[in-house]
Motif scaffolding. Structure first.
Motif, PDB file in Angstrom:
ATOM      1  N   HIS A  57      28.844  -5.430 -19.454  1.00 34.52           N
ATOM      2  CA  HIS A  57      28.624  -5.169 -20.872  1.00 34.52           C
ATOM      3  C   HIS A  57      27.727  -6.245 -21.484  1.00 34.52           C
ATOM      4  CE1 HIS A  57      31.669  -2.132 -20.320  1.00 34.52           C
ATOM      5  NE2 HIS A  57      31.382  -1.654 -21.521  1.00 34.52           N
ATOM      6  N   ALA A  58      27.868  -7.481 -21.029  1.00 34.34           N
ATOM      7  CA  ALA A  58      26.975  -8.551 -21.497  1.00 34.34           C
ATOM      8  C   ALA A  58      25.537  -8.243 -21.084  1.00 34.34           C
ATOM      9  CB  ALA A  58      27.419  -9.898 -20.954  1.00 34.34           C
ATOM     10  N   ALA A  59      25.352  -7.765 -19.855  1.00 36.70           N
ATOM     11  CA  ALA A  59      23.999  -7.421 -19.383  1.00 36.70           C
ATOM     12  C   ALA A  59      23.423  -6.267 -20.202  1.00 36.70           C
ATOM     13  CB  ALA A  59      24.030  -7.053 -17.898  1.00 36.70           C
ATOM     14  N   LEU A  60      24.258  -5.290 -20.539  1.00 34.30           N
ATOM     15  CA  LEU A  60      23.802  -4.180 -21.388  1.00 34.30           C
ATOM     16  C   LEU A  60      23.315  -4.697 -22.732  1.00 34.30           C
ATOM     17  CD1 LEU A  60      26.712  -1.617 -20.790  1.00 34.30           C
ATOM     18  CD2 LEU A  60      24.382  -1.458 -19.873  1.00 34.30           C
ATOM     19  N   LEU A  61      24.092  -5.590 -23.329  1.00 33.53           N
ATOM     20  CA  LEU A  61      23.737  -6.133 -24.634  1.00 33.53           C
ATOM     21  C   LEU A  61      22.487  -7.003 -24.547  1.00 33.53           C
ATOM     22  CD1 LEU A  61      24.534  -6.174 -27.600  1.00 33.53           C
ATOM     23  CD2 LEU A  61      26.071  -8.095 -27.093  1.00 33.53           C
ATOM     24  N   CYS A  86      23.616   0.282 -31.377  1.00 35.70           N
ATOM     25  CA  CYS A  86      22.357   0.554 -30.674  1.00 35.70           C
ATOM     26  C   CYS A  86      22.562   0.435 -29.160  1.00 35.70           C
ATOM     27  CB  CYS A  86      21.287  -0.409 -31.167  1.00 35.70           C
ATOM     28  SG  CYS A  86      19.662  -0.107 -30.461  1.00 35.70           S
ATOM     29  N   CYS A  87      23.251  -0.620 -28.745  1.00 34.96           N
ATOM     30  CA  CYS A  87      23.507  -0.817 -27.318  1.00 34.96           C
ATOM     31  C   CYS A  87      24.367   0.320 -26.763  1.00 34.96           C
ATOM     32  CB  CYS A  87      24.188  -2.170 -27.100  1.00 34.96           C
ATOM     33  SG  CYS A  87      24.488  -2.558 -25.364  1.00 34.96           S
ATOM     34  N   ALA A  88      25.418   0.673 -27.486  1.00 39.32           N
ATOM     35  CA  ALA A  88      26.301   1.753 -27.031  1.00 39.32           C
ATOM     36  C   ALA A  88      25.540   3.074 -26.930  1.00 39.32           C
ATOM     37  CB  ALA A  88      27.494   1.889 -27.971  1.00 39.32           C
ATOM     38  N   LYS A  89      24.698   3.340 -27.908  1.00 34.57           N
ATOM     39  CA  LYS A  89      23.912   4.585 -27.909  1.00 34.57           C
ATOM     40  C   LYS A  89      22.959   4.624 -26.713  1.00 34.57           C
ATOM     41  CE  LYS A  89      20.428   7.009 -30.583  1.00 34.57           C
ATOM     42  NZ  LYS A  89      19.495   6.910 -31.690  1.00 34.57           N
ATOM     43  N   ASN A  90      22.337   3.490 -26.402  1.00 35.60           N
ATOM     44  CA  ASN A  90      21.400   3.435 -25.279  1.00 35.60           C
ATOM     45  C   ASN A  90      22.093   3.496 -23.920  1.00 35.60           C
ATOM     46  OD1 ASN A  90      19.168   3.299 -26.972  1.00 35.60           O
ATOM     47  ND2 ASN A  90      19.192   1.062 -27.032  1.00 35.60           N
ATOM     48  N   ALA A  91      23.301   2.941 -23.831  1.00 33.25           N
ATOM     49  CA  ALA A  91      23.995   2.883 -22.545  1.00 33.25           C
ATOM     50  C   ALA A  91      24.830   4.127 -22.249  1.00 33.25           C
ATOM     51  CB  ALA A  91      24.880   1.647 -22.491  1.00 33.25           C
ATOM     52  N   ALA A  92      25.314   4.786 -23.276  1.00 32.74           N
ATOM     53  CA  ALA A  92      26.237   5.913 -23.083  1.00 32.74           C
ATOM     54  C   ALA A  92      25.731   6.999 -22.134  1.00 32.74           C
ATOM     55  CB  ALA A  92      26.612   6.521 -24.432  1.00 32.74           C
ATOM     56  N   PRO A  93      24.452   7.382 -22.193  1.00 28.51           N
ATOM     57  CA  PRO A  93      24.007   8.466 -21.312  1.00 28.51           C
ATOM     58  C   PRO A  93      24.030   8.143 -19.806  1.00 28.51           C
ATOM     59  CG  PRO A  93      22.477   8.185 -23.139  1.00 28.51           C
ATOM     60  CD  PRO A  93      23.420   7.018 -23.168  1.00 28.51           C
ATOM     61  N   TRP A  94      23.996   6.884 -19.441  1.00 29.10           N
ATOM     62  CA  TRP A  94      23.896   6.560 -18.018  1.00 29.10           C
ATOM     63  C   TRP A  94      25.002   5.637 -17.508  1.00 29.10           C
ATOM     64  CZ3 TRP A  94      23.316   1.623 -16.050  1.00 29.10           C
ATOM     65  CH2 TRP A  94      23.013   0.630 -16.975  1.00 29.10           C
ATOM     66  N   TYR A  95      25.716   4.975 -18.401  1.00 30.60           N
ATOM     67  CA  TYR A  95      26.742   4.016 -18.000  1.00 30.60           C
ATOM     68  C   TYR A  95      28.117   4.597 -18.318  1.00 30.60           C
ATOM     69  CZ  TYR A  95      29.223  -0.424 -17.566  1.00 30.60           C
ATOM     70  OH  TYR A  95      30.089  -1.419 -17.191  1.00 30.60           O
ATOM     71  N   PRO A  96      28.795   5.178 -17.315  1.00 32.46           N
ATOM     72  CA  PRO A  96      30.026   5.923 -17.574  1.00 32.46           C
ATOM     73  C   PRO A  96      31.212   5.059 -18.009  1.00 32.46           C
ATOM     74  CG  PRO A  96      29.629   5.769 -15.225  1.00 32.46           C
ATOM     75  CD  PRO A  96      28.416   5.212 -15.905  1.00 32.46           C
ATOM     76  N   ASP A  97      31.178   3.763 -17.724  1.00 30.78           N
ATOM     77  CA  ASP A  97      32.289   2.884 -18.061  1.00 30.78           C
ATOM     78  C   ASP A  97      32.100   2.172 -19.394  1.00 30.78           C
ATOM     79  OD1 ASP A  97      33.553   3.509 -15.622  1.00 30.78           O
ATOM     80  OD2 ASP A  97      32.391   1.975 -14.573  1.00 30.78           O
ATOM     81  N   LEU A  98      31.208   2.674 -20.221  1.00 27.30           N
ATOM     82  CA  LEU A  98      30.932   2.038 -21.502  1.00 27.30           C
ATOM     83  C   LEU A  98      32.204   1.923 -22.341  1.00 27.30           C
ATOM     84  CD1 LEU A  98      28.814   0.908 -23.503  1.00 27.30           C
ATOM     85  CD2 LEU A  98      28.686   3.209 -24.453  1.00 27.30           C
ATOM     86  N   ASP A  99      32.450   0.711 -22.822  1.00 33.99           N
ATOM     87  CA  ASP A  99      33.586   0.445 -23.696  1.00 33.99           C
ATOM     88  C   ASP A  99      33.064  -0.365 -24.884  1.00 33.99           C
ATOM     89  OD1 ASP A  99      35.866  -0.418 -25.005  1.00 33.99           O
ATOM     90  OD2 ASP A  99      36.906  -1.044 -23.172  1.00 33.99           O
ATOM     91  N   PRO A 100      32.880   0.281 -26.039  1.00 35.43           N
ATOM     92  CA  PRO A 100      32.374  -0.451 -27.204  1.00 35.43           C
ATOM     93  C   PRO A 100      33.208  -1.679 -27.553  1.00 35.43           C
ATOM     94  CG  PRO A 100      32.343   1.899 -27.620  1.00 35.43           C
ATOM     95  CD  PRO A 100      33.080   1.694 -26.322  1.00 35.43           C
ATOM     96  N   ASN A 101      34.497  -1.640 -27.249  1.00 31.58           N
ATOM     97  CA  ASN A 101      35.345  -2.800 -27.505  1.00 31.58           C
ATOM     98  C   ASN A 101      34.914  -4.003 -26.663  1.00 31.58           C
ATOM     99  OD1 ASN A 101      37.041  -1.547 -29.439  1.00 31.58           O
ATOM    100  ND2 ASN A 101      38.145  -0.544 -27.772  1.00 31.58           N
TER     101      ASN A 101
END
Length: 157
Positions: A121-125, A77-92
């Motif tokens: 990534h902690a802030a995203l979560l 859910c977090c990855a799906k919400n962040a992917a469109p605007w956060y280019p450095d998203l790393d699910p790992n």
């Protein structure tokens, strides 16, 4: 004797401000403020406080216990919400943050961790979990800071 600054210190206020600003930036999908707020100098304490907030939110959202499916759902859910605007998203890194919050890993371990990326990534979560819990950050953050203060001031026998 503890060398930790008192709770009203500039260091603690700085951690509170970093977590608050980074979480607000993540919730508002604001990249530059997220970068700025996540680059705190006290990386270790920031990671501990963010981890405590994540853990407390997960405990509230899953009072019967967190299953692997629950954890996977939170990450997806977090990855799906962040992917469109956060280019450095790393699910790992999201997994590492979640595991660190649960005490299964230390996100600051390993060869030269990118502390800012971990904090982001902690802030995203956190932002995502707050939406799920339909709660504001302040109570969770105050609890986390009080728990950290209590743990840091306890003397060993």
């Amino acid at each position: 004797m503890s060398t930790r600054p008192p709770s009203g210190s500039a260091a603690v206020r700085g951690i509170r401000r970093s977590v608050t600003e980074a979480t607000a930036a993540a919730a508002a999908h604001q990249l530059e403020p997220l970068h700025a707020a996540s680059s705190a100098k006290d990386h270790e304490r920031l990671a501990i406080v963010q981890g405590s907030v994540v853990r407390t939110l997960l405990e509230q959202l899953h009072p019967g216990g967190l299953s692997s499916a629950d954890a996977q759902e939170a990450i997806q859910c977090c990855a799906k919400n962040a992917a469109p605007w956060y280019p450095d998203l790393d699910p790992n890194l999201l997994v590492l943050v979640l595991m660190g919050a649960l005490g299964a890993a230390d996100p600051t371990d390993g060869p030269q961790p990118n502390h800012t990326a971990i904090a982001e990534h902690a802030a995203l979560l956190i932002a995502d979990l707050l939406v799920m819990a339909d709660e504001p950050l302040d109570g969770y953050l105050s609890f986390a800071l009080a728990e950290i203060e209590r743990a840091e001031t306890m003397e060993l026998p």
